[in-house]
Write an enzyme that holds these catalytic residues in place. Structure first.
Site, PDB file in Angstrom:
ATOM      1  N   ASP A  46      42.317  60.515   5.787  1.00 32.71           N
ATOM      2  CA  ASP A  46      43.490  59.646   5.709  1.00 32.71           C
ATOM      3  C   ASP A  46      43.989  59.457   4.281  1.00 32.71           C
ATOM      4  O   ASP A  46      45.168  59.677   3.992  1.00 32.71           O
ATOM      5  CB  ASP A  46      43.172  58.276   6.324  1.00 32.71           C
ATOM      6  CG  ASP A  46      43.058  58.341   7.835  1.00 32.71           C
ATOM      7  OD1 ASP A  46      42.543  59.360   8.341  1.00 32.71           O
ATOM      8  OD2 ASP A  46      43.474  57.385   8.510  1.00 32.71           O
ATOM      9  N   ARG A 125      35.430  43.524   1.386  1.00 32.61           N
ATOM     10  CA  ARG A 125      36.868  43.714   1.168  1.00 32.61           C
ATOM     11  C   ARG A 125      37.439  42.840   0.047  1.00 32.61           C
ATOM     12  O   ARG A 125      38.194  43.334  -0.795  1.00 32.61           O
ATOM     13  CB  ARG A 125      37.646  43.502   2.466  1.00 32.61           C
ATOM     14  CG  ARG A 125      37.375  44.549   3.532  1.00 32.61           C
ATOM     15  CD  ARG A 125      37.494  45.951   2.980  1.00 32.61           C
ATOM     16  NE  ARG A 125      37.345  46.977   4.012  1.00 32.61           N
ATOM     17  CZ  ARG A 125      36.638  48.071   3.880  1.00 32.61           C
ATOM     18  NH1 ARG A 125      35.971  48.294   2.759  1.00 32.61           N
ATOM     19  NH2 ARG A 125      36.569  48.964   4.850  1.00 32.61           N
ATOM     20  N   SER A 210      34.106  57.170  13.175  1.00 33.10           N
ATOM     21  CA  SER A 210      34.421  56.864  11.776  1.00 33.10           C
ATOM     22  C   SER A 210      33.407  55.848  11.279  1.00 33.10           C
ATOM     23  O   SER A 210      32.821  55.101  12.072  1.00 33.10           O
ATOM     24  CB  SER A 210      35.840  56.310  11.642  1.00 33.10           C
ATOM     25  OG  SER A 210      35.950  55.057  12.287  1.00 33.10           O
TER      26      SER A 210
END
Length: 441
Positions: A46, A125, A210
């Site tokens: 990606d 994150r 993934s």
């Protein structure tokens, strides 16, 4: 006379002054910076395609990767990013900060989403976003970009953190842009684009899932895992040994806490001892992974409103959660902990939904940190065949009174006092049954 000055003379123009040259250079720099984007880059399918696509769209791309403890060939990623056209790639090592500033507060808050998920990705994150915004400021970039999908939590976590830390930043999220997702309707289209642009890829179209890795955990989703009734492949796991194949001899650990933070781990068998936060956590991952600790397979509720199936490995975090919960109950007042447990749940929701840098999450963390003032002591644990067993605990701030609770010593307690205590608590039960009896007549 410079070539530029000669050209100005030939055209009948006056040579530019030093100030004018500086203004031109500044304008050129601002024009370049206005199209400069920091791309969260992994080197996978990606983000490699997104990097090339951003260049096609006229952006100067600086690739960025945060080292949060994942096993990755950063030099190879750098070479690949430059080959694809990135101006450069910046790798920020924030693994230590990840442990001390994000995982440790998570442990203090027993952070668990929907009773099982230890939030390895969600804790990473805001750490990554903080480092990314720092690079954006240093590089004068007005844009950041990422490869998170339009259906997941990560797009929310990245962007909420980015806007909180840099209110004027602009975000390019290709998977939410019609010009991108109409062109690339799936992985097949991405692979075709990769072939067209000579993008080398570490995976192939048959990749069955993934994954996302960091120091705290590895998460697996998508592909064959999208069917919630399909068993996760046994060869998928990378951090943990299959508990059935783990050692037949247990490891016994002693973990010391100060104010709810782990400060030392000692292996009672090997006498190994760790005090450095990063080394301590890596060691717990090693021991937990060896014994198959920390595997979960769950269906969770994404913030965006859909359910998803995920498989997680969190060996070190699982060990710490068990140990911290035990020492907390041992040292904390009952009613304070009832309030604190409500805060733990609230904190987990805030972290999961990407609100780490929000005022409410800052308030929650502050309250949780205050609750940990007396959470100090040591917990002994046996790690064996996928399980963590508490063997004992000690603390200088314990509220446990052995004499008071003893069945053999009366201590400073009058058993007759329990009679009134029970009658008072039974009062509402008696009244409820009395009224029920009347209504049934």
């Amino acid at each position: 006379m410079s070539t530029e000055e000669k050209a100005n003379v030939n055209c009948g123009k006056k040579p530019m002054s030093t100030e004018e040259k500086a203004n031109v250079e500044q304008t050129n720099r601002m024009t370049s910076e206005s199209k400069r984007v920091i791309l969260a880059y992994s080197g996978g399918l990606d983000t490699s395609c997104i990097l090339v696509w951003l260049i096609e769209e006229g952006y100067d791309v600086i690739a960025f990767c945060a080292d949060v403890g994942q096993e990755e060939d950063f030099e190879a990623a750098k070479e690949k990013a430059k080959k694809l056209g990135a101006k450069k790639m910046i790798v920020a090592d924030v693994s230590r900060e990840f442990v001390t500033d994000f995982i440790w507060p998570g442990i203090q808050g027993n952070v668990t989403y929907e009773d099982r998920y230890l939030l390895g990705t969600a804790l990473a994150r805001p750490c990554i976003a903080k480092a990314m915004i720092k690079v954006a400021n240093e590089e004068g970039a007005q844009y950041i970009s990422h490869g998170a999908t339009g259906k997941g939590n990560d797009q929310i976590r990245f962007e909420l953190a980015a806007y909180a830390l840099h209110p004027s930043i602009k975000v390019i999220s290709p998977w939410r842009m019609p010009e991108f997702f109409n062109r690339f309707k799936g992985r097949k289209d991405l692979f075709e684009y990769a072939k067209l642009h000579n993008i080398s890829l570490p995976v192939n179209p048959k990749a069955p899932w993934s994954m996302d890795a960091n120091l705290m955990h590895i998460s697996y989703e998508s592909g064959v895992l999208e069917n919630p009734n399909t068993e996760a492949p046994k060869d998928m796991y990378q951090m943990t040994t299959d508990p059935e194949k783990s050692p037949d001899e247990a490891d016994v650990l002693s973990i010391d806490f100060e104010n709810g933070v782990p400060v030392k781990v000692t292996n009672q068998k090997t006498k190994e001892s760790m005090t450095d936060p990063l080394e301590l956590f890596i060691y717990l991952n090693k021991i937990g992974g060896k014994h198959g600790v920390g595997r979960i397979d769950i269906v969770e509720n994404r913030f965006i409103g859909m359910k998803s199936r995920g498989v997680y490995e969190t060996p070190g975090g699982t060990i710490l959660l068990v140990a911290h919960t035990d020492i907390e109950v041992f040292t904390m007042d009952r009613e304070v902990r009832r309030i604190k447990r409500d805060l733990d749940i609230k904190f987990a929701d805030q972290v999961y939904r990407g609100f780490w840098f929000s005022p409410e999450c800052e308030f929650t963390r502050t309250c949780i940190q205050k609750s940990q003032d007396g959470v100090t002591g040591s917990v002994n644990l046996k790690i064996y065949k996928g399980c963590v067993y508490v063997l004992g605990r000690t603390s200088p701030t314990s509220l446990y009174n052995e004499e008071l609770v003893s069945m053999d010593v009366q201590g400073d307690y009058e058993p007759t006092d329990a009679t009134g205590f029970i009658k008072i608590n039974a009062l509402r039960l008696r009244e409820f049954q009395r009224l029920r009896s009347l209504s049934n007549k």
